[in-house]
Design an enzyme around this catalytic site. Sequence first.
Site, PDB file in Angstrom:
ATOM      1  N   SER A 125       0.854  -1.195   0.000  1.00  0.00           N
ATOM      2  CA  SER A 125       0.000   0.000   0.000  1.00  0.00           C
ATOM      3  C   SER A 125       0.889   1.244   0.000  1.00  0.00           C
ATOM      4  CB  SER A 125      -0.963  -0.035   1.200  1.00  0.00           C
ATOM      5  OG  SER A 125      -1.984   0.929   1.048  1.00  0.00           O
ATOM      6  N   GLU A 229      -1.938  -2.460  -7.869  1.00  0.00           N
ATOM      7  CA  GLU A 229      -3.118  -2.784  -7.075  1.00  0.00           C
ATOM      8  C   GLU A 229      -3.651  -1.480  -6.498  1.00  0.00           C
ATOM      9  OE1 GLU A 229      -3.548  -2.545  -3.531  1.00  0.00           O
ATOM     10  OE2 GLU A 229      -1.609  -1.589  -3.249  1.00  0.00           O
ATOM     11  N   HIS A 300      -5.053  -5.226  -1.392  1.00  0.00           N
ATOM     12  CA  HIS A 300      -5.761  -5.086  -0.125  1.00  0.00           C
ATOM     13  C   HIS A 300      -6.751  -6.238   0.061  1.00  0.00           C
ATOM     14  CE1 HIS A 300      -3.997  -1.115  -0.539  1.00  0.00           C
ATOM     15  NE2 HIS A 300      -4.316  -0.862   0.716  1.00  0.00           N
TER      16      HIS A 300
END
Length: 330
Positions: A125, A229, A300
């Site tokens: 992330s 992502e 995630h």
Amino acid sequence: MLPLPAATASAALPARRRAPRLRQGDTVGLIEPAGFTADSFDLDLVLETVRAMGLVPRAAPNILSRHGYLAGTDAERAAPINAMFADSEVRAIFAVRGGWGSARVLPHLDFDVIRANPKLVVGFSDITALHLALAARTDCPTIHGPNAASAWGGLSWDSFRRLAFEGETPTWRNPEGNDDRLAQRSGRIRTFRPGRAAGPLLGGNLTVLSALVGTPWLPDFDGAILFLEDVDEAQYRIDRMLTQLGLAGILGRVAGVVFGQCTNCAASGPSLGGFTLSEVLAHHLTPLGVPAFQGALFGHVADQFSLPVGSRAEIDAAAGTIRMLEPVVG
């Protein structure tokens, strides 16, 4: 394991620097380069998780600090990173969580110290900013994988263990779904253009990567396998960020693309929901003429593959596989 074409055989690849292999009893650092951990009970769970790996956690001084929505000032969040790279007792560094703020510490990092002491930095992330900056400024691979505060289910742990402890070069493929259906529904991939491609794995969170365009913290994407992502981004925002990567010349330089999981990526209003996520991805990836697919298990989600950033890998877009071509640890 899939057969490796002679043109991309690992023996022909130039040697890269490797991080030290993790062993039972090793000390690993815990850092908060972005958001803060508000509850000491949450930290207790993180410490237990790291100990369950057979490792000894060493928490950064700012581990429970708070400065607005950050875990301390930029200098306070950067200092433990520099110190842990310089500390010979610390064998790897785990980010506790993401959030926002890792990019703010980049000007405070001592890349000479980091380059001289290669160690695995583990997280995903917002930690993408650290992965990309280290790939740009050093020759030390890192691991895009669960944060220390992540769930660490069986798939996540096995994937990380095989890379960081065992030094393997595995092939990642989504497990088959166990749902009671005639055709598999979970874990599916979508192939935009079939074929195989090999190159260094570079990427991470799309939002973080796109925010670094135009800065000195991005590595060279020529011939790379770009992996992406994201979370909580509507289709039009994914479209906007991919457009930015295209206009910046990044998409046109890569050898292949893997788009992993995009969790909760749907528009909230009907006027913004005209394209599905897969249609948006097809608009940008199919014209590239390189192997590209969607759906690999990273992002995630509760369980995810660990991907060694900067290390060479081969993808098969029709099979939906990511195959490591070199170990990330020595």
